[in-house]
Design a protein around this motif. Structure first.
Motif, PDB file in Angstrom:
ATOM      1  N   ARG A 172      19.281 -15.732  30.064  1.00  9.53           N
ATOM      2  CA  ARG A 172      17.965 -16.321  30.350  1.00  9.53           C
ATOM      3  C   ARG A 172      16.902 -15.231  30.469  1.00  9.53           C
ATOM      4  N   LEU A 230      13.584 -14.963  28.201  1.00 12.05           N
ATOM      5  CA  LEU A 230      12.243 -14.797  28.750  1.00 12.05           C
ATOM      6  C   LEU A 230      11.603 -13.505  28.246  1.00 12.05           C
ATOM      7  N   ALA A 237       6.543 -14.019  33.213  1.00 11.61           N
ATOM      8  CA  ALA A 237       6.936 -15.356  32.742  1.00 11.61           C
ATOM      9  C   ALA A 237       7.418 -16.159  33.945  1.00 11.61           C
ATOM     10  N   VAL A 276       7.567 -23.192  29.948  1.00  9.59           N
ATOM     11  CA  VAL A 276       7.595 -21.859  30.539  1.00  9.59           C
ATOM     12  C   VAL A 276       6.295 -21.174  30.153  1.00  9.59           C
ATOM     13  N   VAL A 309       3.794 -17.841  30.003  1.00 10.32           N
ATOM     14  CA  VAL A 309       3.834 -16.379  29.941  1.00 10.32           C
ATOM     15  C   VAL A 309       2.396 -15.896  29.847  1.00 10.32           C
ATOM     16  N   ILE A 326      13.568 -22.069  25.253  1.00 12.85           N
ATOM     17  CA  ILE A 326      14.119 -20.967  26.061  1.00 12.85           C
ATOM     18  C   ILE A 326      15.607 -21.181  26.291  1.00 12.85           C
TER      19      ILE A 326
END
Length: 427
Positions: A39, A43, A132, A152, A154, A177
């Motif tokens: 993960r 990211l 993020a 998500v 960023v 993601i």
């Protein structure tokens, strides 16, 4: 029940059970740790994409006047840069001023709205870098996002033509993601699980080979022990037969002859001859007791009681009250009966020689598929830990014999409490 019990006690089965549990624990742990790492990698990819879009597309295309909120500057930026910013899985674009005003967004209804920026966003805006985080769709600035779709966000820093730092923000689909996370972790999962399964398989095969080798060695030891016991039995039978047919018969004949001569002898010689005849008879009885110890005649399940009674015959001469109780032993093998007699013989011998006991009890029972022997005395007892190895040699040999026959032999004693020899063996 023999099959399941043997399966559970098998070292290979035990290793496989422990190995599979360990494998499951390792897989869960590595999945958790590698999932976090994957993960983070996903990211990082989103941050890298955002930085590329910010520095290569958004910042060069920023027109003068965007910071001031001019409509013409917004339109120009929208025409020049929007198609190049909404690439791959980028779902939303926002450009923020330091005071929280949204200077640009592909969702035009947000342009000009003002929301308070958090400490992390302000730190990125002033000092650079990127960050993020999972979007909170309940926040007012996200009110136009489709419900139920995870995002998500960023954000990174860009600089306007006027030299003012701005916050460039992109939104990625959380599903994208997660897909990237799964894509990163898949090879490691195959390597980890495959390697562990291969390790367990190789170790299991090695353990199986070693177990088979040990089982063969144990079977060979048992065979040698049985052969030695058989040879010993044969030798004892030969000695007992020779003594019975030779010395014992000679003593009996001599005692009879001396007694016959004593009847016709003069009074001064008769007493001496009768004493000699009695001594010969006593020696004959002692020799017969020794023959019983050397090898019991016709030992079997049906004659075990009588053999044990004969074994206790010397106890009366030693002033020891002995009792023997043998329960019905239907179905018990002669091999188990012989082992019971051997253990009883060693226990009785030790009790009469060392225990200084007043009572001696021998009990043989059958409990389920086990034969149980107990030889107990009320003598002085001893501490098993302090007994010299050479003194324990007889019982140690019987313990090995009992173990190889699938049974167990235990000696329970302490100073002043007597001694109990407990044997259990299969029927």
């Amino acid at each position: 029940m023999t099959g399941p019990r043997r399966l559970v006690s098998s070292p290979v089965a035990q290793y496989l059970a422990i190995g599979l549990l360990a494998l499951a624990a390792i897989v869960v742990a590595t999945q958790t740790l590698s999932g976090r790492a994957a993960r983070d990698e996903a990211l990082d990819d989103a941050r890298a994409t955002t930085e590329v879009l910010a520095l290569s597309v958004a910042e060069p295309a920023l027109p003068r006047g965007l910071v001031a909120g001019r409509i013409s500057a917004v339109d120009r930026f929208d025409r020049v840069a929007l198609d190049r910013l909404l690439v791959e899985d980028v779902r939303r674009i926002k450009i923020w001023a330091e005071d929280g005003t949204i200077l640009y967004s592909d969702e035009v209804r947000l342009i000009g709205d003002r929301f308070e920026l958090g400490p992390e966003e302000l730190a990125i805006l002033r000092d650079g870098g990127s960050e993020a985080d999972v979007s909170d769709l309940g926040e007012p600035e996200n009110r136009f996002e489709p419900p139920g779709e995870g995002l998500v966000e960023v954000y990174t820093q860009i600089v306007s033509p006027e030299g003012q730092p701005l916050l460039f923000e992109t939104y990625f689909s959380a599903d994208r993601i997660d897909a990237r996370q799964a894509e990163v972790i898949a090879p490691f999962r195959r390597i980890t699980i495959g390697g562990l399964v291969l390790l367990v398989a190789i170790a299991t095969a090695m353990l199986w080979v070693m177990t088979r080798r040990e089982a063969r060695a144990a079977a060979e030891r048992e065979r040698l022990l049985r052969n030695a016991a058989t040879a010993s039995d044969a030798e004892r039978r030969r000695i007992a037969r020779d003594l019975h047919d030779g010395v014992v018969q000679d003593l009996a004949a001599s005692a009879y002859a001396v007694a016959t001569v004593a009847r016709d002898a003069s009074p001064e010689h008769r007493e001496t001859l009768l004493t000699t005849a009695g001594s010969l008879r006593s020696s004959m009885r002692g020799l017969r007791s020794l023959l019983v110890e050397i090898h019991p005649p016709d030992l079997s399940v049906t004659t075990l009681d009588a053999a044990l009674q004969d074994l206790c015959a010397p106890a009366a001469a030693a002033g020891v009250e002995a009792s023997v109780h043998v329960a019905p032993l239907d179905g018990v093998s002669e091999q188990s009966a012989a082992l019971v007699w051997r253990v009883a013989q060693e226990a009785v011998r030790n009790a009469l020689r060392h225990a200084a006991a007043s009572t001696l009890r021998i009990e043989v029972l059958r409990t389920g598929d086990r034969v149980v022997l107990e030889v107990a005395d009320d003598g002085r007892g001893f501490d098993p830990e302090e007994v010299r190895e050479e003194t324990r040699y007889g019982l140690r040999g019987l313990q090995s014999l009992a173990h190889d026959s699938g049974g167990s032999l235990e000696v329970r004693s302490s100073p002043g409490t007597g001694t109990t020899v407990h044997l259990e063996v299969g029927v």
